[in-house]
Design a protein around this motif. Structure first.
Motif, mmCIF file in Angstrom:
data_model
loop_
_atom_site.group_PDB
_atom_site.id
_atom_site.type_symbol
_atom_site.label_atom_id
_atom_site.label_comp_id
_atom_site.label_asym_id
_atom_site.label_seq_id
_atom_site.Cartn_x
_atom_site.Cartn_y
_atom_site.Cartn_z
ATOM 1 N N LEU A 78 79.910 11.286 -13.606
ATOM 2 C CA LEU A 78 79.903 9.827 -13.472
ATOM 3 C C LEU A 78 79.177 9.513 -12.174
ATOM 4 C CD1 LEU A 78 80.972 7.128 -14.672
ATOM 5 C CD2 LEU A 78 82.985 7.414 -13.207
ATOM 6 N N LEU A 79 77.956 8.983 -12.280
ATOM 7 C CA LEU A 79 77.037 8.913 -11.143
ATOM 8 C C LEU A 79 76.684 7.488 -10.761
ATOM 9 C CD1 LEU A 79 74.921 10.282 -9.184
ATOM 10 C CD2 LEU A 79 73.321 10.147 -11.109
ATOM 11 N N ASP A 80 76.781 7.200 -9.469
ATOM 12 C CA ASP A 80 76.196 5.986 -8.912
ATOM 13 C C ASP A 80 74.769 6.339 -8.468
ATOM 14 O OD1 ASP A 80 75.388 3.747 -7.549
ATOM 15 O OD2 ASP A 80 76.835 3.949 -5.908
ATOM 16 N N PRO A 81 73.728 5.785 -9.115
ATOM 17 C CA PRO A 81 72.357 6.148 -8.741
ATOM 18 C C PRO A 81 72.045 5.850 -7.282
ATOM 19 C CG PRO A 81 72.392 4.913 -10.801
ATOM 20 C CD PRO A 81 73.774 4.823 -10.222
ATOM 21 N N THR A 120 75.814 16.008 -19.305
ATOM 22 C CA THR A 120 76.077 14.616 -19.673
ATOM 23 C C THR A 120 76.272 13.807 -18.398
ATOM 24 O OG1 THR A 120 77.101 15.228 -21.766
ATOM 25 C CG2 THR A 120 77.658 13.070 -20.865
ATOM 26 N N VAL A 121 75.417 12.805 -18.200
ATOM 27 C CA VAL A 121 75.462 11.994 -16.991
ATOM 28 C C VAL A 121 75.658 10.534 -17.379
ATOM 29 C CG1 VAL A 121 74.263 11.296 -14.887
ATOM 30 C CG2 VAL A 121 73.917 13.606 -15.810
ATOM 31 N N LEU A 122 76.772 9.970 -16.976
ATOM 32 C CA LEU A 122 77.043 8.542 -17.162
ATOM 33 C C LEU A 122 76.706 7.830 -15.863
ATOM 34 C CD1 LEU A 122 80.539 8.746 -18.927
ATOM 35 C CD2 LEU A 122 78.277 8.646 -19.998
ATOM 36 N N THR A 142 71.089 -7.165 -12.823
ATOM 37 C CA THR A 142 70.272 -6.679 -11.709
ATOM 38 C C THR A 142 70.656 -5.256 -11.336
ATOM 39 O OG1 THR A 142 70.069 -8.934 -10.832
ATOM 40 C CG2 THR A 142 69.592 -7.123 -9.319
ATOM 41 N N ALA A 143 71.957 -5.006 -11.261
ATOM 42 C CA ALA A 143 72.433 -3.669 -10.902
ATOM 43 C C ALA A 143 72.111 -2.654 -11.987
ATOM 44 C CB ALA A 143 73.936 -3.703 -10.638
ATOM 45 N N ARG A 144 72.173 -3.067 -13.228
ATOM 46 C CA ARG A 144 71.883 -2.138 -14.312
ATOM 47 C C ARG A 144 70.389 -1.813 -14.372
ATOM 48 N NH1 ARG A 144 75.117 1.290 -15.818
ATOM 49 N NH2 ARG A 144 76.734 -0.029 -16.693
ATOM 50 N N ALA A 145 69.552 -2.788 -14.002
ATOM 51 C CA ALA A 145 68.104 -2.565 -14.044
ATOM 52 C C ALA A 145 67.645 -1.592 -12.961
ATOM 53 C CB ALA A 145 67.371 -3.898 -13.897
ATOM 54 N N GLN A 146 68.408 -1.502 -11.876
ATOM 55 C CA GLN A 146 68.053 -0.589 -10.787
ATOM 56 C C GLN A 146 68.567 0.815 -11.116
ATOM 57 O OE1 GLN A 146 66.311 -0.825 -8.036
ATOM 58 N NE2 GLN A 146 65.922 -3.023 -7.933
ATOM 59 N N GLN A 147 67.730 1.636 -11.699
ATOM 60 C CA GLN A 147 68.159 2.976 -12.086
ATOM 61 C C GLN A 147 68.100 3.977 -10.936
ATOM 62 O OE1 GLN A 147 69.614 4.037 -15.040
ATOM 63 N NE2 GLN A 147 69.737 1.803 -15.160
ATOM 64 N N GLY A 148 67.406 3.620 -9.868
ATOM 65 C CA GLY A 148 67.341 4.514 -8.718
ATOM 66 C C GLY A 148 66.082 5.353 -8.723
ATOM 67 N N ALA A 149 65.451 5.458 -7.555
ATOM 68 C CA ALA A 149 64.190 6.185 -7.446
ATOM 69 C C ALA A 149 64.376 7.677 -7.693
ATOM 70 C CB ALA A 149 63.579 5.943 -6.065
ATOM 71 N N VAL A 150 65.430 8.273 -7.119
ATOM 72 C CA VAL A 150 65.637 9.710 -7.260
ATOM 73 C C VAL A 150 66.001 10.070 -8.692
ATOM 74 C CG1 VAL A 150 67.039 11.670 -6.522
ATOM 75 C CG2 VAL A 150 66.273 9.987 -4.842
ATOM 76 N N ALA A 151 66.886 9.299 -9.301
ATOM 77 C CA ALA A 151 67.273 9.570 -10.691
ATOM 78 C C ALA A 151 66.061 9.492 -11.610
ATOM 79 C CB ALA A 151 68.352 8.592 -11.134
ATOM 80 N N GLU A 196 62.920 10.031 -10.685
ATOM 81 C CA GLU A 196 62.068 11.188 -10.371
ATOM 82 C C GLU A 196 62.603 12.456 -11.030
ATOM 83 O OE1 GLU A 196 60.855 13.924 -6.500
ATOM 84 O OE2 GLU A 196 61.689 11.910 -6.198
ATOM 85 N N TRP A 197 63.922 12.608 -11.054
ATOM 86 C CA TRP A 197 64.523 13.792 -11.664
ATOM 87 C C TRP A 197 64.477 13.752 -13.192
ATOM 88 C CZ3 TRP A 197 69.695 14.714 -8.539
ATOM 89 C CH2 TRP A 197 69.366 15.076 -7.220
ATOM 90 N N GLN A 198 64.150 12.582 -13.742
ATOM 91 C CA GLN A 198 64.089 12.411 -15.194
ATOM 92 C C GLN A 198 65.402 12.832 -15.867
ATOM 93 O OE1 GLN A 198 60.532 14.603 -16.332
ATOM 94 N NE2 GLN A 198 59.238 12.845 -15.903
ATOM 95 N N LEU A 199 66.491 12.337 -15.298
ATOM 96 C CA LEU A 199 67.801 12.639 -15.862
ATOM 97 C C LEU A 199 67.995 11.902 -17.179
ATOM 98 C CD1 LEU A 199 70.039 12.332 -12.668
ATOM 99 C CD2 LEU A 199 69.213 14.435 -13.746
ATOM 100 N N ARG A 200 68.642 12.556 -18.101
ATOM 101 C CA ARG A 200 69.039 11.894 -19.346
ATOM 102 C C ARG A 200 70.413 11.279 -19.117
ATOM 103 N NH1 ARG A 200 68.620 16.486 -23.725
ATOM 104 N NH2 ARG A 200 69.601 17.605 -21.999
ATOM 105 N N THR A 201 70.440 9.971 -19.083
ATOM 106 C CA THR A 201 71.667 9.272 -18.717
ATOM 107 C C THR A 201 72.013 8.228 -19.770
ATOM 108 O OG1 THR A 201 70.536 7.536 -17.455
ATOM 109 C CG2 THR A 201 71.097 9.566 -16.284
ATOM 110 N N SER A 202 73.245 7.771 -19.711
ATOM 111 C CA SER A 202 73.681 6.631 -20.509
ATOM 112 C C SER A 202 74.564 5.760 -19.619
ATOM 113 C CB SER A 202 74.433 7.082 -21.762
ATOM 114 O OG SER A 202 75.532 7.902 -21.421
#
Length: 736
Positions: A270-273, A338-340, A362-371, A373-379
């Motif tokens: 469970l990740l905060d980007p 699995t990354v939420l 707004t918060a949902r649209a900000q996926q994070g620069a590092v995430a 770049e890592w091309q994580l498969r998230t939901s």
């Protein structure tokens, strides 16, 4: 570990027999007393009957509530660092290992460790486990097994040593499926405490016993990666010491190591980007916020770096290295898992729903620069640290995220048979997480140590497997507490049970959801009081409006808006509920920083302009006080007057540019024409000037007067010319 000599062991065995005799006199005699000591000496403890009271430490009642209590002595602190297997086997042995520490001020002599097991009616429901977990550490919960002993000798004040107990299965008189007490007692003597039957140190946990033919319980372990994120006024990450501790052996390091220790087993992150972006900022030296160019330019000498002193940048090599190590390990752990993802910054969703609903998108649209770049498969997911979310918050999440709600939202009075595990509330599907499992073991040792937490999880799964009232076992989802400690491998090692199906949170809860009336769901007043206030969201919305304006105004910077919005969202996270005044102040400081740069460009207009025939040009000056180029346009109109559109102008750093404006005015009155600075796309900036415009138009009478005067002037000139010609002719023929 050295073992006592034969005489010492003989004495220990005789003493143990005396202790058992004392304990047996305190209650009903045990049936099936074991008399063969595994050490070859001494007598055994009562282990044959599930109704036995046994030694002086007896057994507890069927629900784990103490039948009696010992005194409060406990100078010897015992930990359980290893318990294998995690469930009682049909044969073999149970091994329990850990340490014992003398916390008193006296030396404890001839310290001995004994295992114990609760052998009465087992616990078979979640309610019984909950009561047992709250039982006093000194409660009588099970008889000692004195056939197994580890005599560790003397312990000086502050001294620790390891113990190791191997308990053969045939000494544990447990046959009926359920959950049992299991643990260790320490007995010794000191100058002020003679040896007796009362334990001087205790450690205990739960030990499930299930047949292998039970249907597996879908079980998911969720590892949260979230942290309080603070920024200084200039955008550096604040509290660097706290971050160093967390990344280098503290909470964040432990959580990543914990999840990584799963060793290929399913784990849900469970990740905060925003966390990844923040640690990356620390990795690169914790730079402050800047309006310096981020767009490549042809002439590198056109602009200057942001000259503001980087007094908030750390340059801390130790912190940068810790951040780099953590990011590397986290990337490895998350890859393929699995990354939420939480809303950026771990947004306080309940408060946002009340004060600024648009910020969720707004918060949902900000996926994070590092995430990215890592091309994580998230939901997407929504899960507060406490697990609570009110009905307004539920109505806000329209992107079909994975919802994790605590079982505490489903009170017993509304759900007498226990909380559902997958629910549908007002059309929103949610997984109900086990607060009971997350709360850990029963104590007195660390309740959220890896072994204690694992045994509680196994026990909660076991009672679901034993629930014959369900057609299939209800799934179990546990969020790992950030305070978890101990050996992570010990947590995962014994989850491979035939009656436990370890899977992801999404898979564990894919079954049929129980419809729940929103009125049945509990959202306590305390949660309402904890929510971030409207002041925080007012300051945030002002900043959210200004951030894109600043970026649009800057000619060569296309990242400052995202930077400001991300800092804003991080300040609106759940973790800031405890420091609301600081949060509001911090948001206002960031807003002030942004506003000072927005007002770093101004317009200088003439004190007044008179237009001939209602139209005309006049000049204004655009002055740029920033160290970076800006691109701005000018717009102006009012009733009866306006300026023609003009192309936006690029104003170099710390300089000014003259712009000519074509104005139009109607009538003969004075028009106070407002001139507004706008961005290249026409958005109005909060910078303006006012120009009084006077029209140069005159009436027809005046034109008639002027025309008449002009005619008279022409006639007069003509007459003078005629006279001059005649005079010249007279002089030519001699006439005087």
């Amino acid at each position: 570990m050295p073992r006592p000599t034969l005489p010492a062991r003989l004495c220990a065995g005789l003493l143990a027999a005396a202790i058992v005799a004392v304990g047996a006199g305190a209650g009903a005699p045990a049936a099936g007393v074991s008399t063969g000591s595994t050490n070859g000496v001494g007598t055994g403890v009562s282990t044959g009957s599930t109704n036995a009271v046994g030694s002086a430490n007896g057994v507890g009642s069927t629900n784990g509530v103490a039948a009696a209590e010992e005194d409060e002595r406990g100078d010897l602190r015992i930990t359980i660092d290893e318990l294998t297997p995690g469930a009682l086997p049909e044969k073999g042995a149970v091994r329990i290992r850990g340490t014992v520490t003398n916390r008193g001020e006296e030396t404890w002599e001839e310290v001995q460790l004994f295992p114990f097991a609760g052998t009465r009616t087992p616990m078979t429901t979640a309610a019984e486990l909950e009561v047992a977990a709250a039982t006093s550490p000194t409660a009588v919960v099970g008889p000692r097994i004195t056939d197994v002993i580890d005599a560790i000798g003397d312990l000086a004040p502050g001294e620790s040593t390891a113990y190791d107990l191997r308990v053969p299965r045939d000494l544990i008189a447990i046959d009926e499926p359920g959950i049992y007490w299991f643990g260790v007692h320490a007995l010794g003597q000191s100058e002020s405490s003679p040896r007796d039957a009362v334990a001087d140190g205790r450690a205990r946990t739960f030990l499930p016993h299930l047949p292998d033919n039970e249907e597996p319980v879908p079980t998911s372990v969720v590892v949260p990666l979230r942290e309080q994120i603070d920024h200084t006024t200039r955008g550096a990450v604040a509290q660097r010491g706290r971050w160093l501790r967390s990344l280098d052996g503290g909470t964040l390091r432990k959580l990543v190591d914990f999840g990584s220790a799963a060793g290929g087993r399913p784990v849900t992150w469970l990740l905060d980007p925003a966390l990844l972006d923040t640690v990356e900022q620390l990795r690169v030296g914790n730079p402050t916020r800047s309006v310096s160019p981020t767009i490549r330019q042809q002439d590198e000498d056109e602009t200057q770096p942001d000259p503001e002193p980087a007094d908030d940048a750390t340059g801390d090599d130790e912190l940068a290295l810790a951040a780099e190590d953590w990011l590397g390990d986290t990337r490895t752990a998350l890859r393929g898992s699995t990354v939420l993802t939480l809303p950026y910054g771990d947004l306080d969703v309940a408060a946002a729903a009340e004060h600024a609903p648009d910020l969720y998108a707004t918060a949902r649209a900000q996926q994070g620069a590092v995430a990215a770049e890592w091309q994580l498969r998230t939901s997407p997911a929504v899960a507060s640290p406490s697990g609570y979310l009110d009905q307004t918050g539920l109505s806000l999440v329209d992107d079909n995220p994975t919802l994790l709600l605590t079982e505490r939202m489903f009170p017993t009075e509304e759900f007498p048979t226990g909380p559902p595990t997958v629910v549908s509330v007002d059309g929103h599907r949610a997984a109900v997480t086990s607060h009971a499992a997350q709360s850990g073991g029963p104590g007195p040792d660390r309740r959220r140590d890896a072994v204690a937490l694992r045994q509680r999880l196994l026990s909660e799964a076991a009672v679901r497997a034993l629930d014959t009232g369900s057609t299939a076992p209800q799934p179990l989802v546990m969020t790992v507490p950030p305070s978890i400690s101990g050996d992570a491998e010990q947590f995962w090692a014994e989850l491979d049970q035939p009656w436990l199906d370890l899977t992801t949170a999404e898979d564990a809860t894919e079954g049929t959801a129980t419809p729940v009336d929103p009125e049945q769901v509990s959202y306590p007043p305390r949660q309402v009081n904890l929510e971030l206030t409207g002041d925080a969201f007012d300051a945030a919305e002002d900043l959210a409006a200004d951030a894109p304006l600043l970026q649009d105004m800057l000619t060569l910077n296309d990242t400052i808006s995202d930077r400001l919005v991300r800092e804003m969202l991080a300040a609106l996270g759940y973790s800031h509920r405890d420091d609301q005044p600081d949060t509001v102040s911090r948001l206002r400081e960031i807003g002030g920083w942004t506003e000072r740069r927005l007002t770093g460009v101004d317009i200088v207009a003439p004190p007044g302009v008179t237009l001939a025939s209602g139209t005309g040009d006049f000049a204004v000056t655009l002055r740029n006080n920033l160290k970076q180029p800006v691109t701005v346009g000018i717009r102006g109109s009012t009733d009866g007057a306006a300026i023609d559109p003009v192309e936006p102008a690029v104003v170099p750093p710390e300089s000014h540019t003259t712009v000519f404006l074509n104005a139009r005015a109607e009538g003969s009155s004075v028009h106070n024409l407002p001139l507004e600075l706008v961005t290249a796309d026409g958005t109005v900036l909060d910078v303006s000037a006012t120009v009084p415009l006077r029209s140069g138009q005159v009436s027809g009478v005046i034109w008639l007067v002027l025309g008449t005067g002009a005619g008279i002037l022409v006639v007069a000139i003509a007459l003078r010319l005629v006279r001059r010609v005649r005079r010249a002719g007279s002089e030519g023929d001699g006439t005087t």
